[in-house]
Design an enzyme around this catalytic site. Structure first.
Site, PDB file in Angstrom:
ATOM      1  N   ARG A   1      58.034  30.614  37.099  1.00 17.94           N
ATOM      2  CA  ARG A   1      56.615  30.993  37.120  1.00 17.94           C
ATOM      3  C   ARG A   1      55.752  29.766  37.363  1.00 17.94           C
ATOM      4  NH1 ARG A   1      58.187  34.236  32.117  1.00 17.94           N
ATOM      5  NH2 ARG A   1      59.336  35.916  33.113  1.00 17.94           N
TER       6      ARG A   1
ATOM      7  N   ASP B   1      68.602  37.009  39.964  1.00 18.87           N
ATOM      8  CA  ASP B   1      67.463  37.896  39.801  1.00 18.87           C
ATOM      9  C   ASP B   1      66.972  38.178  41.216  1.00 18.87           C
ATOM     10  OD1 ASP B   1      65.614  39.435  38.495  1.00 18.87           O
ATOM     11  OD2 ASP B   1      65.096  37.888  37.039  1.00 18.87           O
TER      12      ASP B   1
ATOM     13  N   ARG C   1      62.863  48.998  29.145  1.00 20.44           N
ATOM     14  CA  ARG C   1      62.412  47.750  28.517  1.00 20.44           C
ATOM     15  C   ARG C   1      61.360  47.063  29.380  1.00 20.44           C
ATOM     16  NH1 ARG C   1      67.159  47.788  30.978  1.00 20.44           N
ATOM     17  NH2 ARG C   1      68.137  45.962  31.903  1.00 20.44           N
TER      18      ARG C   1
ATOM     19  N   CYS D   1      53.098  26.354  27.595  1.00 14.99           N
ATOM     20  CA  CYS D   1      54.392  25.890  27.122  1.00 14.99           C
ATOM     21  C   CYS D   1      54.215  24.494  26.549  1.00 14.99           C
ATOM     22  CB  CYS D   1      55.385  25.818  28.274  1.00 14.99           C
ATOM     23  SG  CYS D   1      56.076  27.417  28.715  1.00 14.99           S
TER      24      CYS D   1
ATOM     25  N   CYS E   1      58.804  22.885  32.383  1.00 16.26           N
ATOM     26  CA  CYS E   1      60.090  22.732  33.064  1.00 16.26           C
ATOM     27  C   CYS E   1      59.823  22.635  34.554  1.00 16.26           C
ATOM     28  CB  CYS E   1      60.982  23.943  32.816  1.00 16.26           C
ATOM     29  SG  CYS E   1      61.333  24.232  31.082  1.00 16.26           S
TER      30      CYS E   1
ATOM     31  N   CYS F   1      60.644  25.833  36.585  1.00 14.97           N
ATOM     32  CA  CYS F   1      60.060  27.100  36.122  1.00 14.97           C
ATOM     33  C   CYS F   1      59.925  28.108  37.263  1.00 14.97           C
ATOM     34  CB  CYS F   1      58.686  26.847  35.508  1.00 14.97           C
ATOM     35  SG  CYS F   1      57.947  28.344  34.823  1.00 14.97           S
TER      36      CYS F   1
ATOM     37  N   ASP G   1      66.032  30.712  41.160  1.00 13.45           N
ATOM     38  CA  ASP G   1      65.208  31.604  41.977  1.00 13.45           C
ATOM     39  C   ASP G   1      64.685  30.926  43.245  1.00 13.45           C
ATOM     40  OD1 ASP G   1      65.349  33.852  40.381  1.00 13.45           O
ATOM     41  OD2 ASP G   1      63.691  33.172  39.109  1.00 13.45           O
TER      42      ASP G   1
ATOM     43  N   ARG H   1      60.018  46.797  34.822  1.00 12.78           N
ATOM     44  CA  ARG H   1      60.935  46.867  35.951  1.00 12.78           C
ATOM     45  C   ARG H   1      62.080  47.810  35.662  1.00 12.78           C
ATOM     46  NH1 ARG H   1      61.935  41.457  37.972  1.00 12.78           N
ATOM     47  NH2 ARG H   1      59.986  42.099  38.921  1.00 12.78           N
ATOM     48  N   TYR H   2      62.664  47.680  34.495  1.00 13.12           N
ATOM     49  CA  TYR H   2      63.816  48.498  34.120  1.00 13.12           C
ATOM     50  C   TYR H   2      63.325  49.735  33.371  1.00 13.12           C
ATOM     51  CZ  TYR H   2      66.484  44.266  35.132  1.00 13.12           C
ATOM     52  OH  TYR H   2      67.046  43.169  35.739  1.00 13.12           O
TER      53      TYR H   2
HETATM   54  C1  LIG Z   1      65.227  39.872  32.540  1.00 11.72           C
HETATM   55  C2  LIG Z   1      64.224  40.924  32.445  1.00 11.72           C
HETATM   56  C3  LIG Z   1      64.317  41.902  31.452  1.00 11.72           C
HETATM   57  C4  LIG Z   1      65.433  41.946  30.450  1.00 11.72           C
HETATM   58  O1  LIG Z   1      66.651  42.146  31.089  1.00 11.72           O
HETATM   59  P1  LIG Z   1      67.982  42.213  30.265  1.00 11.72           P
HETATM   60  O2  LIG Z   1      69.053  42.264  31.306  1.00 11.72           O
HETATM   61  O3  LIG Z   1      67.903  43.446  29.436  1.00 11.72           O
HETATM   62  O4  LIG Z   1      68.052  40.993  29.401  1.00 11.72           O
HETATM   63  C5  LIG Z   1      63.351  42.875  31.438  1.00 11.72           C
HETATM   64  N1  LIG Z   1      62.348  42.897  32.333  1.00 11.72           N
HETATM   65  C6  LIG Z   1      62.247  41.972  33.308  1.00 11.72           C
HETATM   66  C7  LIG Z   1      61.111  42.056  34.271  1.00 11.72           C
HETATM   67  C8  LIG Z   1      63.184  40.948  33.385  1.00 11.72           C
HETATM   68  O5  LIG Z   1      63.062  40.015  34.343  1.00 11.72           O
END
Ligand SMILES: *Cc1c(COP(=O)(O)O)cnc(C)c1O
Length: 438
Positions: A145, A341, A127, A136, A140, A143, A304, A123-124
Protein backbone atom coordinates in the site's frame (compact mmCIF):
# COMPACT_ATOMS: atom_id res chain seq x y z
CA UNK A 1 19.53 -11.57 29.24
CA UNK A 2 20.11 -8.03 28.10
CA UNK A 3 17.38 -6.47 26.06
CA UNK A 4 19.10 -3.11 25.99
CA UNK A 5 22.20 -3.62 23.93
CA UNK A 6 25.14 -1.23 24.08
CA UNK A 7 24.31 -0.18 20.53
CA UNK A 8 20.77 0.66 21.60
CA UNK A 9 22.10 2.67 24.54
CA UNK A 10 24.40 4.57 22.20
CA UNK A 11 21.55 5.40 19.81
CA UNK A 12 19.28 6.45 22.68
CA UNK A 13 21.95 8.70 24.15
CA UNK A 14 22.47 10.47 20.84
CA UNK A 15 18.74 11.04 20.46
CA UNK A 16 18.20 12.48 23.91
CA UNK A 17 21.72 13.96 24.32
CA UNK A 18 21.92 12.31 27.71
CA UNK A 19 21.84 9.02 29.51
CA UNK A 20 18.56 7.40 28.55
CA UNK A 21 17.08 4.86 30.86
CA UNK A 22 15.83 1.49 29.74
CA UNK A 23 12.32 2.57 30.65
CA UNK A 24 12.55 5.42 28.14
CA UNK A 25 13.86 3.16 25.39
CA UNK A 26 11.09 0.69 26.08
CA UNK A 27 8.41 3.37 25.98
CA UNK A 28 6.68 2.96 22.61
CA UNK A 29 5.67 6.61 22.56
CA UNK A 30 9.30 7.64 23.02
CA UNK A 31 10.17 5.34 20.13
CA UNK A 32 7.48 6.92 17.93
CA UNK A 33 8.39 10.44 18.90
CA UNK A 34 12.02 9.76 18.01
CA UNK A 35 11.31 7.81 14.89
CA UNK A 36 14.00 8.46 12.25
CA UNK A 37 12.52 10.42 9.35
CA UNK A 38 15.55 12.23 7.95
CA UNK A 39 18.63 10.88 6.24
CA UNK A 40 20.91 13.12 8.35
CA UNK A 41 19.54 11.58 11.54
CA UNK A 42 20.04 8.13 10.08
CA UNK A 43 23.66 8.93 9.16
CA UNK A 44 24.35 10.52 12.50
CA UNK A 45 22.91 7.73 14.63
CA UNK A 46 24.69 4.96 12.78
CA UNK A 47 27.88 6.91 12.08
CA UNK A 48 27.53 6.59 8.31
CA UNK A 49 27.51 9.04 5.45
CA UNK A 50 26.38 8.80 1.86
CA UNK A 51 28.23 10.36 -1.07
CA UNK A 52 26.59 13.47 -2.54
CA UNK A 53 25.39 11.71 -5.68
CA UNK A 54 23.78 8.84 -3.82
CA UNK A 55 22.36 11.26 -1.31
CA UNK A 56 20.59 13.20 -4.08
CA UNK A 57 19.04 9.99 -5.41
CA UNK A 58 17.88 9.03 -1.90
CA UNK A 59 16.35 12.47 -1.37
CA UNK A 60 14.47 12.20 -4.65
CA UNK A 61 13.09 8.81 -3.56
CA UNK A 62 11.98 10.25 -0.24
CA UNK A 63 9.88 12.88 -1.96
CA UNK A 64 7.67 10.11 -3.30
CA UNK A 65 8.00 7.50 -0.54
CA UNK A 66 8.86 8.88 2.91
CA UNK A 67 11.12 7.37 5.53
CA UNK A 68 10.28 6.29 9.07
CA UNK A 69 12.27 3.85 11.22
CA UNK A 70 11.86 3.31 14.93
CA UNK A 71 15.10 3.68 16.93
CA UNK A 72 14.59 0.05 18.00
CA UNK A 73 14.42 -1.30 14.43
CA UNK A 74 17.34 0.96 13.43
CA UNK A 75 19.43 -0.58 16.20
CA UNK A 76 19.17 -3.98 14.49
CA UNK A 77 21.11 -2.78 11.43
CA UNK A 78 24.59 -4.21 11.19
CA UNK A 79 26.55 -1.05 10.35
CA UNK A 80 29.62 -2.96 9.18
CA UNK A 81 27.74 -4.47 6.26
CA UNK A 82 24.68 -2.26 6.15
CA UNK A 83 24.05 -2.40 2.41
CA UNK A 84 23.40 -6.13 2.62
CA UNK A 85 21.55 -5.89 5.88
CA UNK A 86 17.96 -7.24 5.78
CA UNK A 87 16.74 -4.60 8.23
CA UNK A 88 18.38 -1.80 6.24
CA UNK A 89 16.90 -3.07 3.00
CA UNK A 90 13.40 -3.22 4.45
CA UNK A 91 13.55 0.22 6.01
CA UNK A 92 15.88 2.50 4.06
CA UNK A 93 14.89 4.06 0.71
CA UNK A 94 16.42 2.64 -2.44
CA UNK A 95 16.37 4.86 -5.58
CA UNK A 96 15.16 1.72 -7.43
CA UNK A 97 11.75 2.49 -5.86
CA UNK A 98 11.33 5.21 -8.47
CA UNK A 99 11.65 2.73 -11.33
CA UNK A 100 8.15 2.03 -12.53
CA UNK A 101 7.89 -0.81 -15.03
CA UNK A 102 4.98 -1.07 -17.44
CA UNK A 103 3.58 -3.97 -15.39
CA UNK A 104 3.47 -2.09 -12.09
CA UNK A 105 0.20 -0.80 -10.67
CA UNK A 106 -0.53 1.65 -7.91
CA UNK A 107 -3.35 -0.49 -6.47
CA UNK A 108 -2.52 -3.96 -7.84
CA UNK A 109 -4.98 -5.78 -5.60
CA UNK A 110 -7.87 -3.43 -6.44
CA UNK A 111 -8.41 -2.87 -2.74
CA UNK A 112 -9.85 0.55 -3.36
CA UNK A 113 -12.16 -0.73 -6.09
CA UNK A 114 -13.50 -3.68 -4.09
CA UNK A 115 -14.51 -1.26 -1.37
CA UNK A 116 -18.26 -0.92 -0.61
CA UNK A 117 -17.62 1.80 2.01
CA UNK A 118 -14.51 3.76 2.96
CA UNK A 119 -12.03 1.59 4.83
CA UNK A 120 -13.55 -1.79 3.90
CA UNK A 121 -12.31 -4.20 1.23
CA UNK A 122 -14.92 -6.94 0.78
CA UNK A 123 -13.40 -9.49 -1.57
CA UNK A 124 -14.15 -12.92 -0.18
CA UNK A 125 -17.66 -14.14 0.63
CA UNK A 126 -17.39 -14.35 4.42
CA UNK A 127 -14.66 -11.95 5.54
CA UNK A 128 -13.53 -8.37 5.12
CA UNK A 129 -10.39 -6.33 5.40
CA UNK A 130 -10.99 -3.26 7.57
CA UNK A 131 -8.38 -0.50 7.20
CA UNK A 132 -8.52 1.16 10.59
CA UNK A 133 -5.32 3.14 10.47
CA UNK A 134 -3.26 4.74 7.77
CA UNK A 135 -0.13 5.05 9.86
CA UNK A 136 2.69 2.73 10.78
CA UNK A 137 5.57 2.96 13.23
CA UNK A 138 7.99 1.94 10.47
CA UNK A 139 7.50 2.39 6.74
CA UNK A 140 8.36 -0.92 5.10
CA UNK A 141 9.99 -0.22 1.76
CA UNK A 142 8.14 -3.24 0.34
CA UNK A 143 4.69 -2.03 1.40
CA UNK A 144 1.97 -3.11 -1.03
CA UNK A 145 0.00 0.00 0.00
CA UNK A 146 2.99 2.21 -0.75
CA UNK A 147 0.67 4.58 -2.60
CA UNK A 148 -0.83 5.58 0.74
CA UNK A 149 2.25 5.72 2.94
CA UNK A 150 2.69 9.12 4.49
CA UNK A 151 -0.77 10.43 3.51
CA UNK A 152 -1.46 12.79 6.34
CA UNK A 153 -5.04 13.65 5.56
CA UNK A 154 -6.45 10.31 6.67
CA UNK A 155 -6.34 10.07 10.44
CA UNK A 156 -9.20 7.77 11.29
CA UNK A 157 -11.43 8.68 14.16
CA UNK A 158 -14.55 7.03 15.52
CA UNK A 159 -16.72 8.68 12.88
CA UNK A 160 -14.69 7.41 9.94
CA UNK A 161 -14.61 3.91 11.44
CA UNK A 162 -18.34 4.01 12.05
CA UNK A 163 -19.10 3.57 8.34
CA UNK A 164 -17.08 0.35 8.30
CA UNK A 165 -18.69 -0.95 11.49
CA UNK A 166 -22.16 -0.18 10.08
CA UNK A 167 -21.35 -2.03 6.87
CA UNK A 168 -20.22 -5.10 8.85
CA UNK A 169 -23.34 -4.92 11.03
CA UNK A 170 -25.71 -4.84 8.07
CA UNK A 171 -23.86 -7.57 6.15
CA UNK A 172 -24.61 -10.87 7.92
CA UNK A 173 -22.37 -13.03 5.70
CA UNK A 174 -19.30 -11.46 7.33
CA UNK A 175 -18.06 -13.83 10.02
CA UNK A 176 -14.40 -12.76 10.09
CA UNK A 177 -13.08 -9.19 10.30
CA UNK A 178 -9.44 -8.54 9.58
CA UNK A 179 -8.19 -5.26 11.03
CA UNK A 180 -5.43 -3.86 8.92
CA UNK A 181 -4.08 -0.52 7.87
CA UNK A 182 -1.55 0.91 8.36
CA UNK A 183 -0.97 -0.74 11.65
CA UNK A 184 -4.06 -1.13 13.87
CA UNK A 185 -1.84 -1.04 16.96
CA UNK A 186 -1.07 2.60 16.15
CA UNK A 187 -4.50 3.30 17.64
CA UNK A 188 -4.66 4.17 21.32
CA UNK A 189 -5.67 1.27 23.58
CA UNK A 190 -8.98 3.00 24.37
CA UNK A 191 -9.88 3.47 20.72
CA UNK A 192 -9.01 -0.11 19.84
CA UNK A 193 -10.97 -1.32 22.86
CA UNK A 194 -13.97 0.68 21.64
CA UNK A 195 -13.66 -0.77 18.11
CA UNK A 196 -13.30 -4.35 19.34
CA UNK A 197 -16.29 -3.87 21.66
CA UNK A 198 -18.39 -2.66 18.73
CA UNK A 199 -17.36 -5.72 16.69
CA UNK A 200 -17.98 -8.10 19.63
CA UNK A 201 -21.53 -6.78 19.78
CA UNK A 202 -22.25 -7.95 16.22
CA UNK A 203 -23.64 -11.48 16.44
CA UNK A 204 -22.49 -12.75 13.06
CA UNK A 205 -18.86 -11.68 13.60
CA UNK A 206 -17.28 -14.86 14.94
CA UNK A 207 -13.61 -13.88 14.84
CA UNK A 208 -11.56 -10.73 14.63
CA UNK A 209 -7.98 -10.69 13.40
CA UNK A 210 -5.37 -7.97 13.78
CA UNK A 211 -2.55 -7.66 11.27
CA UNK A 212 0.33 -5.80 12.90
CA UNK A 213 4.07 -5.47 12.46
CA UNK A 214 4.58 -4.10 15.98
CA UNK A 215 6.22 -7.26 17.41
CA UNK A 216 8.88 -6.85 14.70
CA UNK A 217 9.48 -3.12 14.47
CA UNK A 218 8.28 -1.83 17.84
CA UNK A 219 7.86 -4.74 20.27
CA UNK A 220 7.46 -2.33 23.19
CA UNK A 221 3.99 -1.50 21.86
CA UNK A 222 2.95 -4.86 23.35
CA UNK A 223 2.40 -3.61 26.89
CA UNK A 224 0.69 -5.35 29.82
CA UNK A 225 -2.14 -2.85 29.49
CA UNK A 226 -2.64 -3.56 25.79
CA UNK A 227 -2.54 -7.32 26.32
CA UNK A 228 -5.04 -7.14 29.20
CA UNK A 229 -7.40 -5.20 26.93
CA UNK A 230 -6.98 -7.56 23.94
CA UNK A 231 -7.59 -10.54 26.20
CA UNK A 232 -11.14 -9.33 26.84
CA UNK A 233 -11.99 -9.63 23.15
CA UNK A 234 -11.51 -13.32 22.41
CA UNK A 235 -11.63 -14.97 19.94
CA UNK A 236 -8.99 -12.64 18.60
CA UNK A 237 -6.17 -13.75 16.31
CA UNK A 238 -3.02 -11.77 15.60
CA UNK A 239 -0.93 -12.06 12.46
CA UNK A 240 2.45 -10.40 12.43
CA UNK A 241 5.09 -9.88 9.76
CA UNK A 242 8.59 -11.24 10.36
CA UNK A 243 10.65 -11.52 7.18
CA UNK A 244 14.08 -12.49 8.44
CA UNK A 245 15.41 -14.52 11.39
CA UNK A 246 17.51 -11.54 12.49
CA UNK A 247 14.29 -9.77 13.49
CA UNK A 248 13.61 -12.34 16.20
CA UNK A 249 15.33 -10.47 19.02
CA UNK A 250 14.91 -10.89 22.77
CA UNK A 251 12.49 -7.93 22.78
CA UNK A 252 10.45 -9.43 19.95
CA UNK A 253 10.33 -12.79 21.72
CA UNK A 254 9.05 -11.13 24.88
CA UNK A 255 6.28 -9.37 22.96
CA UNK A 256 5.24 -12.66 21.35
CA UNK A 257 5.30 -14.44 24.70
CA UNK A 258 2.99 -11.85 26.24
CA UNK A 259 0.48 -12.26 23.41
CA UNK A 260 0.67 -16.05 23.37
CA UNK A 261 0.33 -16.22 27.16
CA UNK A 262 -2.87 -14.19 26.84
CA UNK A 263 -4.26 -17.03 24.72
CA UNK A 264 -4.09 -15.14 21.44
CA UNK A 265 -3.27 -17.45 18.50
CA UNK A 266 -0.35 -15.98 16.56
CA UNK A 267 0.41 -16.27 12.85
CA UNK A 268 3.04 -14.78 10.58
CA UNK A 269 2.85 -13.42 7.05
CA UNK A 270 6.20 -13.04 5.31
CA UNK A 271 6.88 -11.49 1.95
CA UNK A 272 9.46 -13.07 -0.30
CA UNK A 273 11.92 -10.23 -0.97
CA UNK A 274 14.95 -10.23 -3.25
CA UNK A 275 18.08 -9.45 -1.28
CA UNK A 276 16.33 -9.93 2.05
CA UNK A 277 15.06 -13.48 2.42
CA UNK A 278 15.08 -15.14 -1.01
CA UNK A 279 16.94 -18.16 0.28
CA UNK A 280 15.65 -21.55 1.47
CA UNK A 281 18.04 -21.55 4.44
CA UNK A 282 16.96 -18.10 5.62
CA UNK A 283 13.25 -18.97 5.38
CA UNK A 284 13.81 -22.29 7.13
CA UNK A 285 15.65 -20.58 9.97
CA UNK A 286 12.86 -17.99 10.14
CA UNK A 287 10.01 -20.52 10.37
CA UNK A 288 11.88 -22.47 13.02
CA UNK A 289 12.32 -19.34 15.12
CA UNK A 290 8.66 -18.50 14.65
CA UNK A 291 7.31 -21.84 15.85
CA UNK A 292 9.79 -21.87 18.74
CA UNK A 293 8.07 -18.66 19.81
CA UNK A 294 4.55 -20.03 19.31
CA UNK A 295 3.94 -18.26 16.01
CA UNK A 296 2.48 -20.36 13.19
CA UNK A 297 3.87 -19.45 9.74
CA UNK A 298 0.70 -18.59 7.81
CA UNK A 299 1.51 -17.11 4.41
CA UNK A 300 4.62 -16.57 2.35
CA UNK A 301 3.63 -13.90 -0.18
CA UNK A 302 4.97 -13.50 -3.63
CA UNK A 303 5.86 -9.78 -3.81
CA UNK A 304 3.03 -7.73 -5.36
CA UNK A 305 3.27 -5.83 -8.63
CA UNK A 306 2.89 -2.51 -6.84
CA UNK A 307 4.73 0.57 -8.10
CA UNK A 308 8.17 0.89 -6.58
CA UNK A 309 8.59 -2.76 -5.64
CA UNK A 310 10.11 -4.24 -8.79
CA UNK A 311 13.60 -4.46 -7.28
CA UNK A 312 12.16 -6.62 -4.49
CA UNK A 313 10.43 -9.11 -6.77
CA UNK A 314 11.75 -12.63 -7.28
CA UNK A 315 10.65 -15.16 -9.89
CA UNK A 316 7.87 -17.49 -8.67
CA UNK A 317 10.39 -20.29 -9.11
CA UNK A 318 12.27 -18.99 -6.06
CA UNK A 319 9.17 -19.41 -3.92
CA UNK A 320 8.53 -22.92 -5.24
CA UNK A 321 12.16 -23.81 -4.57
CA UNK A 322 11.73 -22.60 -0.99
CA UNK A 323 8.51 -24.58 -0.55
CA UNK A 324 10.27 -27.65 -1.93
CA UNK A 325 12.91 -27.22 0.78
CA UNK A 326 10.33 -26.98 3.54
CA UNK A 327 7.57 -29.50 2.77
CA UNK A 328 8.47 -32.85 4.28
CA UNK A 329 11.86 -31.59 5.37
CA UNK A 330 10.47 -29.90 8.45
CA UNK A 331 7.41 -29.97 10.74
CA UNK A 332 4.15 -29.49 8.88
CA UNK A 333 3.11 -26.61 11.09
CA UNK A 334 6.34 -24.76 10.21
CA UNK A 335 5.38 -24.59 6.56
CA UNK A 336 3.51 -21.49 5.39
CA UNK A 337 1.23 -21.44 2.37
CA UNK A 338 2.97 -19.75 -0.54
CA UNK A 339 0.51 -17.38 -2.26
CA UNK A 340 0.23 -14.87 -5.04
CA UNK A 341 -2.31 -12.18 -4.33
CA UNK A 342 -3.77 -11.99 -7.80
CA UNK A 343 -3.58 -8.61 -9.51
CA UNK A 344 -7.03 -7.18 -10.18
CA UNK A 345 -8.54 -8.43 -6.96
CA UNK A 346 -8.62 -12.16 -7.63
CA UNK A 347 -7.48 -12.85 -4.11
CA UNK A 348 -4.78 -15.15 -2.80
CA UNK A 349 -3.83 -18.10 -4.93
CA UNK A 350 -1.82 -20.90 -3.28
CA UNK A 351 1.19 -22.29 -5.10
CA UNK A 352 2.85 -25.55 -4.27
CA UNK A 353 5.28 -27.90 -5.99
CA UNK A 354 3.54 -30.80 -7.78
CA UNK A 355 3.36 -34.03 -5.84
CA UNK A 356 0.71 -35.76 -7.98
CA UNK A 357 2.45 -37.43 -10.91
CA UNK A 358 -0.35 -39.36 -12.51
CA UNK A 359 -3.48 -41.39 -11.85
CA UNK A 360 -5.77 -44.03 -13.25
CA UNK A 361 -9.13 -45.12 -11.82
CA UNK A 362 -7.31 -47.64 -9.66
CA UNK A 363 -4.09 -45.97 -8.68
CA UNK A 364 -2.52 -42.64 -7.91
CA UNK A 365 1.17 -42.07 -8.57
CA UNK A 366 2.83 -39.59 -6.25
CA UNK A 367 6.30 -38.45 -5.39
CA UNK A 368 7.47 -37.41 -1.96
CA UNK A 369 9.94 -34.73 -0.84
CA UNK A 370 12.85 -37.17 -1.18
CA UNK A 371 12.06 -37.89 -4.81
CA UNK A 372 10.62 -41.32 -4.03
CA UNK A 373 7.88 -42.20 -6.50
CA UNK A 374 5.13 -44.05 -4.77
CA UNK A 375 1.56 -45.22 -5.35
CA UNK A 376 -1.73 -45.10 -3.58
CA UNK A 377 -4.32 -47.76 -4.37
CA UNK A 378 -7.79 -46.30 -4.82
CA UNK A 379 -10.50 -48.04 -2.75
CA UNK A 380 -12.38 -50.88 -4.41
CA UNK A 381 -15.47 -50.55 -2.30
CA UNK A 382 -16.18 -46.84 -2.47
CA UNK A 383 -19.77 -46.20 -3.34
CA UNK A 384 -19.86 -43.08 -5.42
CA UNK A 385 -23.26 -41.60 -4.96
CA UNK A 386 -25.03 -38.97 -6.94
CA UNK A 387 -25.44 -35.88 -4.78
CA UNK A 388 -28.51 -33.78 -5.42
CA UNK A 389 -27.92 -31.69 -2.31
CA UNK A 390 -30.94 -33.41 -0.86
CA UNK A 391 -29.36 -33.49 2.56
CA UNK A 392 -32.54 -34.69 4.34
CA UNK A 393 -32.37 -38.08 2.65
CA UNK A 394 -28.60 -38.47 2.88
CA UNK A 395 -27.04 -41.03 5.20
CA UNK A 396 -24.14 -38.74 6.04
CA UNK A 397 -25.15 -36.80 9.07
CA UNK A 398 -25.11 -33.12 8.50
CA UNK A 399 -26.64 -30.69 10.89
CA UNK A 400 -28.21 -28.31 8.43
CA UNK A 401 -28.54 -25.53 10.94
CA UNK A 402 -24.96 -24.54 10.28
CA UNK A 403 -24.86 -25.41 6.61
CA UNK A 404 -27.54 -23.58 4.79
CA UNK A 405 -25.24 -22.34 2.09
CA UNK A 406 -26.30 -23.76 -1.23
CA UNK A 407 -24.67 -21.99 -4.12
CA UNK A 408 -21.42 -23.42 -5.32
CA UNK A 409 -18.94 -21.38 -7.32
CA UNK A 410 -15.91 -21.91 -9.50
CA UNK A 411 -14.14 -25.24 -9.79
CA UNK A 412 -16.34 -26.59 -6.99
CA UNK A 413 -19.26 -26.37 -9.43
CA UNK A 414 -17.46 -28.53 -11.98
CA UNK A 415 -16.77 -31.18 -9.36
CA UNK A 416 -20.35 -31.26 -8.09
CA UNK A 417 -22.95 -33.73 -9.31
CA UNK A 418 -25.93 -31.49 -8.86
CA UNK A 419 -24.83 -28.74 -11.23
CA UNK A 420 -25.00 -29.50 -14.96
CA UNK A 421 -22.05 -27.22 -15.82
CA UNK A 422 -19.34 -29.03 -17.76
CA UNK A 423 -17.02 -26.10 -18.33
CA UNK A 424 -16.35 -22.61 -17.05
CA UNK A 425 -15.88 -20.23 -19.92
CA UNK A 426 -14.72 -16.64 -19.55
CA UNK A 427 -17.01 -13.92 -20.82
CA UNK A 428 -16.04 -12.46 -24.22
CA UNK A 429 -14.73 -15.81 -25.35
CA UNK A 430 -14.38 -15.43 -29.13
CA UNK A 431 -15.02 -19.09 -29.85
CA UNK A 432 -18.36 -18.78 -28.05
CA UNK A 433 -19.21 -15.62 -29.94
CA UNK A 434 -18.66 -17.41 -33.22
CA UNK A 435 -20.99 -20.16 -32.09
CA UNK A 436 -23.87 -17.76 -31.61
CA UNK A 437 -23.63 -16.80 -35.26
CA UNK A 438 -24.14 -20.39 -36.42
C1 LIG B 1 -5.85 -11.52 2.65
C2 LIG B 1 -7.18 -10.95 2.63
C3 LIG B 1 -8.19 -11.47 3.45
C4 LIG B 1 -7.97 -12.63 4.37
O1 LIG B 1 -7.65 -13.77 3.64
P1 LIG B 1 -7.36 -15.13 4.37
O2 LIG B 1 -6.90 -16.04 3.28
O3 LIG B 1 -8.64 -15.55 5.00
O4 LIG B 1 -6.31 -14.88 5.41
C5 LIG B 1 -9.43 -10.89 3.37
N1 LIG B 1 -9.68 -9.86 2.54
C6 LIG B 1 -8.73 -9.36 1.73
C7 LIG B 1 -9.08 -8.22 0.83
C8 LIG B 1 -7.45 -9.88 1.76
O5 LIG B 1 -6.50 -9.35 0.97
Amino acid sequence: MSIYTSKQQEIAQQIDHQEVSLSNWKDWRWQLKNSIRRVETFEQLLGLSFEAEERAAIDETLEKFPLAITPYYLSLIDTDDFRNDPVFRQSFPDPAELVVSCHDMSDPLHEDRDSPVAGITHRYPDRVLFHVSNVCSMYCRHCTRKRKVGDVDYVPGKTSMQAGIDYIRRTPVIRDVLLSGGDPLMLEDEQLDWLLTELDAIDHVQVVRIGTRMPVVLPYRITDKLVAMLKKHQPLWINTHFNHPREMTTSAKMALRMLADAGIPLGNQSVLLAGVNDCPRIIKSLVHKLVANRVRPYYLYQCDMAEGLSHFRTPVGKGIEIMESLIGHTSGFSVPTYVIDAPGGGGKIPLTPNYLISLSTNKVVLRNYEGVITTYQEPESYKAYFCRRDCDSCELQLNLKDAEEFRSTGIETLLSDFDPAIALTPENNQRMERRHHD
